[in-house]
Design a protein around this motif. Structure first.
Motif, PDB file in Angstrom:
ATOM      1  N   ASN A  48       1.707 -28.543 -34.421  1.00 19.26           N
ATOM      2  CA  ASN A  48       2.156 -28.532 -33.183  1.00 19.26           C
ATOM      3  C   ASN A  48       1.763 -27.328 -32.535  1.00 19.26           C
ATOM      4  N   GLN A  49       0.997 -26.411 -33.115  1.00 17.25           N
ATOM      5  CA  GLN A  49       0.609 -25.307 -32.679  1.00 17.25           C
ATOM      6  C   GLN A  49      -0.742 -24.981 -33.157  1.00 17.25           C
ATOM      7  N   PRO A  50      -1.951 -25.829 -32.614  1.00 19.76           N
ATOM      8  CA  PRO A  50      -2.966 -25.699 -33.608  1.00 19.76           C
ATOM      9  C   PRO A  50      -3.962 -24.771 -33.478  1.00 19.76           C
ATOM     10  N   ALA A  51      -3.822 -23.797 -32.718  1.00 18.11           N
ATOM     11  CA  ALA A  51      -4.806 -22.656 -32.065  1.00 18.11           C
ATOM     12  C   ALA A  51      -4.116 -21.451 -31.917  1.00 18.11           C
ATOM     13  N   ALA A  52      -5.005 -20.492 -32.371  1.00 19.89           N
ATOM     14  CA  ALA A  52      -4.719 -19.039 -32.152  1.00 19.89           C
ATOM     15  C   ALA A  52      -5.925 -18.178 -32.011  1.00 19.89           C
ATOM     16  N   PRO A  53      -6.113 -17.194 -31.539  1.00 23.39           N
ATOM     17  CA  PRO A  53      -7.335 -16.296 -31.608  1.00 23.39           C
ATOM     18  C   PRO A  53      -8.116 -16.522 -32.927  1.00 23.39           C
ATOM     19  N   GLY A  54      -9.192 -16.858 -32.965  1.00 26.50           N
ATOM     20  CA  GLY A  54     -10.067 -16.781 -34.132  1.00 26.50           C
ATOM     21  C   GLY A  54      -9.630 -17.993 -35.377  1.00 26.50           C
ATOM     22  N   ALA A  55      -8.658 -18.835 -34.880  1.00 24.56           N
ATOM     23  CA  ALA A  55      -8.204 -19.858 -35.670  1.00 24.56           C
ATOM     24  C   ALA A  55      -7.907 -21.182 -35.202  1.00 24.56           C
ATOM     25  N   ARG A  56      -8.454 -22.210 -35.713  1.00 27.80           N
ATOM     26  CA  ARG A  56      -7.936 -23.660 -35.103  1.00 27.80           C
ATOM     27  C   ARG A  56      -7.919 -24.651 -36.210  1.00 27.80           C
ATOM     28  N   LEU A  57      -6.661 -25.252 -35.780  1.00 24.75           N
ATOM     29  CA  LEU A  57      -6.580 -26.540 -36.671  1.00 24.75           C
ATOM     30  C   LEU A  57      -6.843 -27.547 -36.323  1.00 24.75           C
ATOM     31  N   ARG A  58      -7.562 -28.808 -36.954  1.00 24.18           N
ATOM     32  CA  ARG A  58      -7.803 -30.072 -36.647  1.00 24.18           C
ATOM     33  C   ARG A  58      -7.616 -31.025 -37.802  1.00 24.18           C
ATOM     34  N   GLY A  59      -6.559 -31.606 -37.738  1.00 23.84           N
ATOM     35  CA  GLY A  59      -6.294 -32.419 -38.914  1.00 23.84           C
ATOM     36  C   GLY A  59      -6.105 -31.577 -40.222  1.00 23.84           C
ATOM     37  N   ASP A  60      -6.827 -31.947 -41.146  1.00 27.54           N
ATOM     38  CA  ASP A  60      -6.843 -31.414 -42.603  1.00 27.54           C
ATOM     39  C   ASP A  60      -7.701 -30.069 -42.750  1.00 27.54           C
ATOM     40  N   THR A  61      -8.535 -29.544 -41.356  1.00 24.49           N
ATOM     41  CA  THR A  61      -9.485 -28.763 -41.438  1.00 24.49           C
ATOM     42  C   THR A  61      -9.061 -27.536 -40.631  1.00 24.49           C
ATOM     43  N   LEU A  62      -9.103 -26.273 -41.304  1.00 22.27           N
ATOM     44  CA  LEU A  62      -8.783 -25.026 -40.429  1.00 22.27           C
ATOM     45  C   LEU A  62     -10.170 -24.244 -40.411  1.00 22.27           C
ATOM     46  N   THR A  63     -10.448 -23.676 -38.945  1.00 20.09           N
ATOM     47  CA  THR A  63     -11.655 -23.047 -38.966  1.00 20.09           C
ATOM     48  C   THR A  63     -10.950 -21.716 -38.661  1.00 20.09           C
ATOM     49  N   VAL A  64     -11.743 -20.783 -39.332  1.00 20.81           N
ATOM     50  CA  VAL A  64     -11.272 -19.174 -39.230  1.00 20.81           C
ATOM     51  C   VAL A  64     -12.546 -18.526 -38.999  1.00 20.81           C
ATOM     52  N   ASP A  65     -12.404 -17.535 -37.878  1.00 23.38           N
ATOM     53  CA  ASP A  65     -13.613 -16.866 -37.428  1.00 23.38           C
ATOM     54  C   ASP A  65     -13.103 -15.432 -37.365  1.00 23.38           C
ATOM     55  N   PRO A  66     -13.175 -14.693 -38.755  1.00 21.70           N
ATOM     56  CA  PRO A  66     -12.557 -13.362 -38.872  1.00 21.70           C
ATOM     57  C   PRO A  66     -12.666 -12.510 -37.725  1.00 21.70           C
ATOM     58  N   PRO A  67     -13.820 -12.051 -37.224  1.00 19.13           N
ATOM     59  CA  PRO A  67     -14.134 -11.134 -36.151  1.00 19.13           C
ATOM     60  C   PRO A  67     -13.305 -11.545 -34.915  1.00 19.13           C
ATOM     61  N   ARG A  68     -12.897 -12.829 -34.568  1.00 20.68           N
ATOM     62  CA  ARG A  68     -12.370 -13.174 -33.320  1.00 20.68           C
ATOM     63  C   ARG A  68     -10.685 -13.335 -33.468  1.00 20.68           C
TER      64      ARG A  68
END
Length: 202
Positions: A48-68
């Motif tokens: 219900n809050q799928p994004a933060a700086p450097g992190a994004r959640l889509r379904g079962d997948t979390l993308t993390v970009d550490p420098p961001r």
């Protein structure tokens, strides 16, 4: 590809990483500093809050970009809980975590033991070590629900929410919330100026 066991760690390449946990689970992430606490509720990433700086959640997948990640963030803890709040984690298949690099190559796989009475499982953490970042396999069960876990990390969870009015043609139905997840959802909704609501599908 590295097959990890609890306690293993792995140096990570630069760039955005993809963390995926297929199956009947909700994936969440907590972004913290060296003290293990979030800076604010915005550091909790969930359906219900799928994004933060450097992190994004889509379904079962979390993308993390550490420098961001936001300033001061040194750790991202990946958490799973049942997608159906009424289902015990121990009755589901054991979750398996896959980590891939920016090119799509699988870096690591982690399949911890099936949880017992725990309601939440801390699967792994991405953490800063010196100038680089590493992945550590955890596999740590947590029995106080996702809301309890979030509180321990410093997330402000709404405990009391206004009751929803009963529909005119019948009695009101109570939405089950055995692990306190609705408190987290309604915290996010309150910050956005929305009314509390029952759990919506991921």
């Amino acid at each position: 590809m590295s097959e990890l066991v609890p306690g293993d760690n792995l140096p990570l390449p630069g760039g955005a990483l993809t963390v995926r946990v297929p199956g009947p689970f909700d994936v969440s992430a907590l972004i913290t500093d060296d003290g293990g606490k979030v800076r604010g509720d915005g550091d909790f990433v969930f359906y219900n809050q799928p994004a933060a700086p450097g992190a994004r959640l889509r379904g079962d997948t979390l993308t993390v970009d550490p420098p961001r990640l936001r300033a001061g963030a040194t750790r991202v803890t990946v958490v799973v809980s049942p997608a159906d709040p009424g289902t015990e984690l121990g009755r589901l298949p054991a979750p398996t975590l896959y980590v891939t690099d920016p090119s799509g190559r699988t870096l690591a796989r982690f399949a911890p033991s099936r949880p017992g009475q725990e309601t939440v499982l801390l699967l792994a953490e991405i953490y800063r070590r010196g100038a680089g970042w590493k992945l550590r396999a955890l596999g740590q069960g947590y029995s106080d629900g996702l809301a309890g876990l979030a509180r321990d990390f410093g997330v402000d969870v709404l405990d009391d929410t206004p009751p929803c009015p009963a529909p005119p043609s019948g009695p009101a139905r109570d939405a089950p919330d055995p692990d306190g997840f609705l408190g987290l959802v309604n915290s996010a909704r309150a910050r956005a100026g929305s009314l509390p609501s029952p759990r919506t599908p991921a």
